[in-house]
Design a protein around this motif. Structure first.
Motif, short mmCIF file in Angstrom:
data_model
loop_
_atom_site.label_atom_id
_atom_site.label_comp_id
_atom_site.label_asym_id
_atom_site.label_seq_id
_atom_site.Cartn_x
_atom_site.Cartn_y
_atom_site.Cartn_z
N LEU A 101 4.10 9.51 3.50
CA LEU A 101 3.22 8.34 3.62
C LEU A 101 3.89 7.10 3.06
O LEU A 101 3.85 6.02 3.68
CB LEU A 101 1.90 8.61 2.89
N MET A 102 4.53 7.21 1.91
CA MET A 102 5.18 6.07 1.28
C MET A 102 6.27 5.50 2.19
O MET A 102 6.36 4.28 2.38
CB MET A 102 5.78 6.47 -0.06
N ILE A 103 7.08 6.37 2.77
CA ILE A 103 8.19 5.92 3.62
C ILE A 103 7.67 5.27 4.90
O ILE A 103 8.07 4.17 5.27
CB ILE A 103 9.12 7.12 3.96
N LEU A 104 6.74 5.96 5.60
CA LEU A 104 6.27 5.46 6.89
C LEU A 104 5.47 4.17 6.76
O LEU A 104 5.65 3.23 7.55
CB LEU A 104 5.42 6.53 7.59
N THR A 105 4.58 4.11 5.76
CA THR A 105 3.76 2.91 5.61
C THR A 105 4.59 1.70 5.17
O THR A 105 4.31 0.58 5.58
CB THR A 105 2.63 3.14 4.59
N SER A 106 5.61 1.95 4.36
CA SER A 106 6.49 0.84 3.96
C SER A 106 7.23 0.29 5.17
O SER A 106 7.37 -0.93 5.31
CB SER A 106 7.49 1.32 2.90
N ILE A 107 7.68 1.19 6.05
CA ILE A 107 8.37 0.76 7.27
C ILE A 107 7.42 -0.03 8.16
O ILE A 107 7.77 -1.10 8.68
CB ILE A 107 8.94 1.97 8.03
N GLY A 108 6.19 0.49 8.35
CA GLY A 108 5.21 -0.20 9.19
C GLY A 108 4.84 -1.57 8.66
O GLY A 108 4.78 -2.55 9.41
N GLY A 109 4.63 -1.66 7.34
CA GLY A 109 4.29 -2.95 6.74
C GLY A 109 5.44 -3.94 6.81
O GLY A 109 5.24 -5.13 7.10
N GLY B 133 0.83 -1.20 0.00
CA GLY B 133 0.00 0.00 0.00
C GLY B 133 0.86 1.25 0.00
O GLY B 133 0.57 2.22 -0.71
N GLY B 134 1.93 1.22 0.79
CA GLY B 134 2.83 2.37 0.84
C GLY B 134 3.82 2.40 -0.29
O GLY B 134 4.01 3.42 -0.96
N PHE B 135 4.46 1.26 -0.55
CA PHE B 135 5.56 1.21 -1.50
C PHE B 135 5.08 1.33 -2.95
O PHE B 135 5.71 1.98 -3.78
CB PHE B 135 6.34 -0.08 -1.32
N ALA B 136 3.95 0.69 -3.27
CA ALA B 136 3.49 0.62 -4.66
C ALA B 136 2.32 1.55 -4.96
O ALA B 136 2.26 2.16 -6.04
CB ALA B 136 3.10 -0.82 -5.01
N CYS B 137 1.36 1.65 -4.03
CA CYS B 137 0.13 2.39 -4.31
C CYS B 137 0.21 3.88 -3.96
O CYS B 137 -0.40 4.70 -4.64
CB CYS B 137 -1.05 1.76 -3.56
N ALA B 138 0.95 4.23 -2.90
CA ALA B 138 1.04 5.64 -2.51
C ALA B 138 1.62 6.52 -3.63
O ALA B 138 1.10 7.61 -3.88
CB ALA B 138 1.86 5.78 -1.23
N PRO B 139 2.69 6.09 -4.32
CA PRO B 139 3.21 6.95 -5.39
C PRO B 139 2.20 7.23 -6.49
O PRO B 139 2.02 8.38 -6.91
CB PRO B 139 4.41 6.16 -5.93
N THR B 140 1.52 6.17 -7.00
CA THR B 140 0.59 6.36 -8.10
C THR B 140 -0.67 7.11 -7.68
O THR B 140 -1.40 7.61 -8.52
CB THR B 140 0.16 5.00 -8.70
N THR B 141 -0.93 7.20 -6.37
CA THR B 141 -2.14 7.85 -5.89
C THR B 141 -1.88 9.27 -5.40
O THR B 141 -2.64 10.19 -5.73
CB THR B 141 -2.75 7.04 -4.73
N TYR B 142 -0.80 9.47 -4.65
CA TYR B 142 -0.68 10.70 -3.87
C TYR B 142 0.37 11.69 -4.36
O TYR B 142 0.23 12.88 -4.09
CB TYR B 142 -0.39 10.34 -2.40
#
Length: 312
Positions: free
Chosen positions: A289-297, A247-256
């Motif tokens: 968001l991309m950095i933090l969610t990737s770390i959390g996941g 969600g963070g690594f792949a989807c956040a860039p194309t969305t946000y």
């Protein structure tokens, strides 16, 4: 891959609860076998029926999920507090949850593929029908997901599984049907997510590496991709962690933030204008968001991996 395998295993366990337990790995491989066939379909138009079936199944099983939760009621000694005993664990779990949200409400690159298939003129630009479709899609997704989140948390608290249909067991026939609906849904989802990847792979192989285009190239390239995703799924069958990470690594860039960067590069709004500031804020928040969610996941995957017996 992971969701499809889990849903197949849950269906087997519910329908045949006295049978010998079968490894999740085998169910993921069974699910993958379907995609070795479907991945040979040439383009988006050829998977329209699969996509429609997936959308109907999503609406159906999500309704079953919250309806069955209401029927079950709250479990005894339900807990609504944080699951992690320490503040750090709670913060990282929060990051992972943001990744789940980013995955659930992601604007995937598939949207660009869809818009490219629309006829567009200055009098009737493609963005108008596409905007209506996007608004309808997000409303429908919200109607599916919010009742599951609210009712599921009310019924099970923090003991709910990543996939609520794994938590539910009764009525058995309804839960079995719901899990098969999940299987149909993720069959369609996999193909929709994979089709742009197939297109990119084949374009690179033909134009950059001079492979001859044709059925043989499609068979080998797409089969290797399906085999790779199957291998990753059987190695790391952690639904929640994978959801947050991708969600963070792949989807956040194309969305946000990538759409904002494209907007700035094409329209070049005046510096410090409202549009310029708004887009840069979205870019900054999207990167965070991309950095933090990737770390959390990734943390969730590591924690699960510590206690997991691989290929079990």
């Amino acid at each position: 891959m992971v969701t499809g395998g889990q849903a197949l295993k849950k269906f087997h366990d519910v329908v045949c609860h006295d049978c010998k337990s079968i490894k999740l790995t085998y169910f993921i491989m069974i699910f993958a076998s379907v995609h070795f066939v479907l991945s040979q379909l040439p383009n988006f138009n050829s998977i329209s029926g699969v996509s429609l079936a997936a959308a109907v199944m999503s609406l159906s099983y999500s309704t079953i999920a919250w309806g069955a939760s209401v029927d079950k009621g709250r479990i005894e000694d339900v807990q609504y507090g944080y699951k992690s005993p320490c503040t750090g664990g709670t913060v990282f779990s929060f990051f992972g949850a943001l990744g789940d949200v980013a995955f659930a409400y992601a604007g995937h690159s598939v949207v660009l593929e869809i818009q490219a298939s629309f006829s567009s003129t200055p009098e009737k630009p493609s963005k108008k029908p596409l905007w209506k479709g996007v608004v309808f899609a997000y409303i429908l997704v919200a109607l599916c997901y919010f009742p599951v989140a609210l009712v599921g948390y009310w019924a099970f608290g923090n003991a709910v599984d990543d996939n609520i249909l794994v938590t539910l067991n009764n009525p058995r026939w309804l839960i079995a049907i719901a899990n098969m609906m999940v299987v149909v849904h993720v069959i369609g989802s996999y193909q929709i997510y994979a089709m742009p990847v197939f297109d990119m792979m084949e374009t690179v192989l033909v134009k950059k590496l001079n492979f001859p285009p044709g059925i043989l190239l499609r068979l080998i390239a797409r089969s290797l991709y399906v085999a790779f995703t199957m291998f990753v799924a059987v190695t790391f069958p952690f639904f929640g962690g994978l959801l947050g990470f991708f969600g963070g690594f792949a989807c956040a860039p194309t969305t946000y933030f990538l759409p904002c960067m494209i907007w700035l590069s094409i329209y070049k709004p005046r510096k410090y204008s409202f549009s310029w500031i708004a887009n840069w804020i979205c870019i900054a928040l999207g990167l965070i968001l991309m950095i933090l969610t990737s770390i959390g996941g990734l943390r969730q995957i590591i924690i699960k991996a510590k206690d997991c017996k691989f290929y079990s």
